[in-house]
Design a protein around this motif. Structure first.
Motif, PDB file in Angstrom:
ATOM      1  N   ASP A 107       0.804  -1.234   0.000  1.00  0.00           N
ATOM      2  CA  ASP A 107       0.000   0.000   0.000  1.00  0.00           C
ATOM      3  C   ASP A 107       0.839   1.287   0.000  1.00  0.00           C
ATOM      4  OD1 ASP A 107      -2.407  -1.474  -0.029  1.00  0.00           O
ATOM      5  OD2 ASP A 107      -2.316  -1.687   2.158  1.00  0.00           O
ATOM      6  N   SER A 156       1.082   4.296 -16.875  1.00  0.00           N
ATOM      7  CA  SER A 156       0.089   3.484 -16.150  1.00  0.00           C
ATOM      8  C   SER A 156       0.318   2.001 -16.441  1.00  0.00           C
ATOM      9  CB  SER A 156      -1.334   3.873 -16.564  1.00  0.00           C
ATOM     10  OG  SER A 156      -1.561   5.228 -16.240  1.00  0.00           O
ATOM     11  N   ALA A 209       1.192  -0.932 -13.830  1.00  0.00           N
ATOM     12  CA  ALA A 209       0.333  -2.116 -13.708  1.00  0.00           C
ATOM     13  C   ALA A 209       1.164  -3.397 -13.808  1.00  0.00           C
ATOM     14  CB  ALA A 209      -0.748  -2.085 -14.777  1.00  0.00           C
ATOM     15  N   ASN A 221       3.219  -4.527 -10.297  1.00  0.00           N
ATOM     16  CA  ASN A 221       2.528  -4.782  -9.015  1.00  0.00           C
ATOM     17  C   ASN A 221       1.904  -3.559  -8.369  1.00  0.00           C
ATOM     18  OD1 ASN A 221       2.923  -7.548  -8.872  1.00  0.00           O
ATOM     19  ND2 ASN A 221       5.010  -7.265  -8.060  1.00  0.00           N
ATOM     20  N   TYR A 237      -1.613  -1.013  -8.016  1.00  0.00           N
ATOM     21  CA  TYR A 237      -3.068  -0.960  -8.225  1.00  0.00           C
ATOM     22  C   TYR A 237      -3.558   0.473  -8.008  1.00  0.00           C
ATOM     23  CZ  TYR A 237      -3.788  -0.764  -3.138  1.00  0.00           C
ATOM     24  OH  TYR A 237      -3.770  -0.366  -1.831  1.00  0.00           O
ATOM     25  N   ASN A 238      -4.821   0.699  -8.343  1.00  0.00           N
ATOM     26  CA  ASN A 238      -5.423   2.038  -8.186  1.00  0.00           C
ATOM     27  C   ASN A 238      -4.544   3.118  -8.838  1.00  0.00           C
ATOM     28  OD1 ASN A 238      -7.331   3.852  -7.515  1.00  0.00           O
ATOM     29  ND2 ASN A 238      -7.056   3.741  -5.292  1.00  0.00           N
ATOM     30  N   GLY A 279       0.542   5.152  -8.171  1.00  0.00           N
ATOM     31  CA  GLY A 279       0.014   3.800  -8.002  1.00  0.00           C
ATOM     32  C   GLY A 279       0.334   3.309  -6.606  1.00  0.00           C
ATOM     33  N   TYR A 280      -0.491   2.369  -6.113  1.00  0.00           N
ATOM     34  CA  TYR A 280      -0.286   1.792  -4.775  1.00  0.00           C
ATOM     35  C   TYR A 280       0.279   0.389  -4.928  1.00  0.00           C
ATOM     36  CZ  TYR A 280      -3.230   5.617  -3.115  1.00  0.00           C
ATOM     37  OH  TYR A 280      -3.738   6.865  -2.825  1.00  0.00           O
ATOM     38  N   LEU A 312       0.811  -3.410  -4.473  1.00  0.00           N
ATOM     39  CA  LEU A 312      -0.011  -4.570  -4.088  1.00  0.00           C
ATOM     40  C   LEU A 312       0.597  -5.306  -2.908  1.00  0.00           C
ATOM     41  CD1 LEU A 312      -0.930  -6.206  -7.521  1.00  0.00           C
ATOM     42  CD2 LEU A 312      -2.556  -5.407  -5.789  1.00  0.00           C
TER      43      LEU A 312
END
Ligand SMILES: C[S@@+](CC[C@H](N)C(=O)[O-])C[C@H]1O[C@@H](n2cnc3c(N)ncnc32)[C@H](O)[C@@H]1O
Length: 276
Positions: free
Chosen positions: A226, A242, A246, A249, A251-252, A273-274, A276
């Motif tokens: 996170d 992006s 992706a 690893n 997300y969001n 990005g956060y 995973l």
């Protein structure tokens, strides 16, 4: 000495985008009087500064500093000039990410250190700046000293080699930011960047994505679950960045434009990005 309008017209005809602002910044360095009985040596120096700016030497390299918020960062020929566009990242962290004095933040491709120092001032977090260029690292160390930024550490080297060369395994980080070189090799730039900045601070291989890729790989390795990565890029690179996040690893993933810090020299744009 010529009139103010004469100097502004010279700057305008040279293609300088803010001739009035640049004139004033240069003029205000000198103690000229209204009466016009000025020291001929000072007039000569002032005119040399204007002449340099007309030759598109960046304003900040001429005056010797760049300003972000109320902070001055020393810069000179051979080092990337920090841009207000990068404050979009600093504001995003302020509004969205809880970090405290025990947090760890990496500032990749840190140049003169402005973004890392801004984040340290705001949070008192531990910052690690990673910068490859010898000269930029000298400015980085000067800026850390000037701002008493004892919690900002320096690693001089390539972000691609950091994990191989570090003897100790780094602690997991809360945030990784990166303002890497991202201009594709063949893309023309105004002379301030295309001619008067070091090539490796502006341009990157793989359509400008080489060091963005390396930043994403780094962030995947350095961040705790996170944790957030924030990468600056060109306005046409949002989709590519992006996709890179992706596949590393994250997300969001969101590309963000901050209007407040966008100007005629470009958008304040970055992708987050956060982990995973
Ligand atoms: C666009 S400049 C940004 C500097 C700073 N972050 C700022 O905003 O002022 C990119 C910086 O990345 C450095 N750099 C380029 N490739 C690098 C690499 N592989 N590892 C570490 N630093 C690198 C350059 O020397 C330059 O200082």
């Amino acid at each position: 000495m010529k009139t103010k309008e004469d100097y502004i017209n010279l700057l305008k005809s040279a293609g300088v985008w803010d001739p009035v602002g640049d004139y004033e910044k240069i003029y205000n360095q000198y103690n000229f009087t209204e009466a016009g009985q000025d020291d001929p040596k000072a007039v000569k120096e002032f005119e040399a500064d204007i002449h340099e700016r007309c030759n598109r030497i960046p304003l900040e390299h001429i005056v010797g500093y760049a300003e972000l918020n109320s902070n001055r960062y020393v810069v000179g020929t051979g080092v990337f000039i920090p841009r207000i566009q990068s404050l979009g990242i600093v504001d995003w962290i302020k509004e969205n990410q809880a970090i405290d004095p025990s947090s760890l933040v990496y500032d990749l491709c840190s140049g003169s250190g402005a973004i890392g120092i801004e984040i340290w001032q705001m949070t008192n977090a531990n910052i690690v700046c990673i910068e490859k260029s010898d000269l930029a690292t000298k400015y980085l160390k000067r800026n850390i000293l000037r701002h008493h930024a004892e919690k900002v550490a320096v690693y001089q080297g390539d972000i691609k080699e950091y994990f191989d060369k570090m003897l100790q395994k780094p602690v997991e980080a809360e945030i990784v930011i990166s303002n890497p070189p991202y201009v594709p090799k063949e893309m023309a730039q105004p002379p301030e960047w295309g001619v008067h900045h070091p090539e490796e601070s502006v341009y990157a291989e793989q359509d400008g994505l080489d060091i963005i890729n390396a930043s994403a790989l780094f962030a995947n390795r350095a961040l705790k679950k996170d944790g957030v990565v924030l990468i600056e890029h060109d306005e046409n690179q949002g989709e590519s960045v992006s996709a890179i996040l992706a596949s590393n690893n994250f997300y969001n993933i969101q590309t963000i434009i901050n209007e407040k810090y966008s100007d005629e020299t470009g958008l304040s744009i970055f992708t987050i990005g956060y982990k995973l």
